[in-house]
Design an enzyme around this catalytic site. Structure first.
Site, PDB file in Angstrom:
ATOM      1  N   ASP A  41      -3.752  -7.787  17.163  1.00 38.15           N
ATOM      2  CA  ASP A  41      -3.908  -7.523  18.658  1.00 38.15           C
ATOM      3  C   ASP A  41      -3.982  -8.051  19.700  1.00 38.15           C
ATOM      4  OD1 ASP A  41      -5.426  -6.012  20.161  1.00 38.15           O
ATOM      5  OD2 ASP A  41      -7.280  -5.425  18.235  1.00 38.15           O
ATOM      6  N   GLY A  45      -8.637   0.996  18.738  1.00 39.43           N
ATOM      7  CA  GLY A  45      -9.447   1.917  19.660  1.00 39.43           C
ATOM      8  C   GLY A  45     -10.573   0.767  19.966  1.00 39.43           C
ATOM      9  N   LYS A  91     -14.962  -5.276   9.861  1.00 40.58           N
ATOM     10  CA  LYS A  91     -14.696  -6.441  10.193  1.00 40.58           C
ATOM     11  C   LYS A  91     -15.271  -7.371  10.324  1.00 40.58           C
ATOM     12  CE  LYS A  91     -13.510  -4.496  15.180  1.00 40.58           C
ATOM     13  NZ  LYS A  91     -12.617  -4.710  15.326  1.00 40.58           N
ATOM     14  N   ASP A 137     -10.964  -6.844   9.818  1.00 34.28           N
ATOM     15  CA  ASP A 137     -10.336  -7.400  11.862  1.00 34.28           C
ATOM     16  C   ASP A 137     -11.380  -8.913  11.829  1.00 34.28           C
ATOM     17  OD1 ASP A 137      -9.491  -7.980  14.336  1.00 34.28           O
ATOM     18  OD2 ASP A 137     -10.815  -5.709  14.932  1.00 34.28           O
ATOM     19  N   LYS A 139      -2.588  -1.130  21.938  1.00 33.06           N
ATOM     20  CA  LYS A 139      -3.520  -0.977  22.484  1.00 33.06           C
ATOM     21  C   LYS A 139      -2.609  -0.704  23.932  1.00 33.06           C
ATOM     22  CE  LYS A 139      -7.950  -2.424  19.781  1.00 33.06           C
ATOM     23  NZ  LYS A 139      -8.464  -4.087  20.118  1.00 33.06           N
ATOM     24  N   GLU A 181      -6.835  -8.079  10.440  1.00 35.01           N
ATOM     25  CA  GLU A 181      -6.102  -7.844  11.730  1.00 35.01           C
ATOM     26  C   GLU A 181      -6.321  -9.883  13.146  1.00 35.01           C
ATOM     27  OE1 GLU A 181      -7.519  -4.349  13.610  1.00 35.01           O
ATOM     28  OE2 GLU A 181      -6.921  -4.706  15.690  1.00 35.01           O
ATOM     29  N   LYS A 221     -11.619   0.126   7.595  1.00 37.63           N
ATOM     30  CA  LYS A 221     -11.267  -1.205   8.657  1.00 37.63           C
ATOM     31  C   LYS A 221     -12.762  -1.819   8.776  1.00 37.63           C
ATOM     32  CE  LYS A 221     -10.711  -2.538  12.904  1.00 37.63           C
ATOM     33  NZ  LYS A 221      -9.746  -2.414  14.378  1.00 37.63           N
ATOM     34  N   SER A 228     -13.344   2.520  11.545  1.00 39.19           N
ATOM     35  CA  SER A 228     -13.697   1.059  12.124  1.00 39.19           C
ATOM     36  C   SER A 228     -15.228   0.817  12.050  1.00 39.19           C
ATOM     37  CB  SER A 228     -12.994   0.275  13.440  1.00 39.19           C
ATOM     38  OG  SER A 228     -13.461  -0.399  13.415  1.00 39.19           O
TER      39      SER A 228
END
Ligand code: MG
Length: 369
Positions: A239, A291, A164, A189, A263, A214, A162, A136
């Site tokens: 999420d 995570g 952000k 995400d 999670k 996400e 991934k 990530s």
């Protein structure tokens, strides 16, 4: 299981590199380490993934300490627990506070597995001996910083990337990544940074053949995500919106999501995580493990849950060395070509590093039966 005492420690660990998302920048990690000891002196371990600030979800280190000390620990110390699955029932009448519950429940699970002399993965019904993990990558200063981090991650063998995103750092950065890496498994995400007003803007992501987007919309939304999913090809993964198997049932019914990020802390513990896994499996919906910048203790729990069969997509559990100068477990979590070998030792399979834990502990309190 006879629980003799619960020990809470408030730790602070400096991150090797700042981690930036649409929610802000983290430079260190405050968290609560929960230790639960039985009458033979055997201990189980877990950590709360609540942060110092209520930006990802409403829970914080301080609210977790309060809820554990005043509500959850007294319940644990009053009862004899037959199986870790009983803990979520014991805590059920206390609303919300998922991360606080998950930390104590997780320590009970680890203690249970150690008492049975089986791995936590086995105790949970896991079947994999190796798990695939991805990387990530937070929001960076420049596109080139992202590209170089991806290059390094791919060189290290991570199985998916991934990135952000947030308004102003989304379409162009994704296009730049796709231009240099046309076929890597890639996802984005948003951490709830958009609204349905951004529908046309977000739809531009459809051209990049992403594994998923996400949590694009509000942290507590299911309805608007269903609307967005009906108008986007890219699968939506939820999420922040998911706290329970009940939330997943509703999301499936509404068509809000095609993938779930599990999670453990966000859903109140390993027992609920298993329920979500099973429900998704029954609906042919893949899941993966997210995570929360965990220490090695939390990473070990993530590894164990990921051994369940329907965790078919690579998770966020990267190596300790990606985040910490020195982790608080021995051995540290290592990733070999994007693969973690699941430990077969009893419990979480990693031992606490006392020297490091004592060095990082800001506060400690013992609760005796
Ligand atoms: Mg996320």
């Amino acid at each position: 299981m006879k629980i003799k005492q619960v020990i809470l420690r408030h730790l602070k660990m400096d991150l090797l590199h700042p981690f930036t998302t649409s929610l802000g920048t983290e430079t260190d990690r405050d968290f609560i380490l929960a230790e639960i000891q039985n009458e033979d002196g055997l201990s189980g371990w877990a950590e709360s993934v609540a942060c110092a600030d209520p930006f990802y979800k409403e829970e914080t280190v301080k609210t977790n300490w309060h809820i554990m000390e005043d509500f959850l620990i007294p319940l644990l110390l009053q009862q004899d627990i037959k199986h870790p699955d009983d803990v979520s029932d014991l805590f059920a009448h206390i609303r919300g506070n998922y991360m606080a519950k998950a930390a104590l429940e997780g320590a009970v699970w680890d203690l249970y597995a150690r008492e049975q002399d089986i791995s936590l993965a086995t105790a949970l019904g896991g079947i994999k001996t190796q798990i695939e993990v991805g990387l990530s990558i937070g929001i960076q200063d420049t596109a080139d910083d992202v590209l170089r981090k991806i290059e390094l991650g791919l060189h290290e063998g991570y199985k998916r990337i991934k990135i952000k995103i947030k308004p102003g750092w989304d379409i162009d950065i994704t296009r730049a990544v796709r231009k240099e890496f046309p076929s890597i498994p890639l996802m984005v995400d948003a951490n709830s940074a958009y609204t349905l007003d951004d529908l046309d803007h977000l739809s531009q992501l459809d051209e990049f053949n992403l594994m998923m987007i996400e949590q694009p919309l509000a942290h507590d939304d299911l309805i608007d995500h269903a609307d967005l999913q009906s108008r986007m090809h890219t699968p939506i993964c939820l999420d922040e919106s998911i706290h329970s198997a009940e939330d997943v049932r509703k999301a499936i019914k509404l068509g809000s999501t095609k993938i779930i990020n599990i999670k453990i802390g966000r859903v109140g513990g390993l027992t609920e995580a298993k329920k979500i896994h099973d429900l998704c499996q029954a609906h042919n919906m893949p899941v993966w493990c997210g995570g929360m910048l965990e220490s090695g203790i939390g990473r070990a729990h993530n590894i164990a849950i990921t051994t369940l069969a329907n965790f078919t997509l690579p998770g966020d559990t990267a190596a300790s060395s990606k985040y910490w100068l020195k982790d608080i477990v021995q051995p540290e979590i290592t990733v070999d070509n994007g693969i973690i070998n699941v430990p077969d030792k009893a419990g979480i399979g990693y031992e606490p590093d006392w020297e490091q834990i004592n060095l990082l502990t800001l506060e400690k309190k013992v609760y005796v039966r």
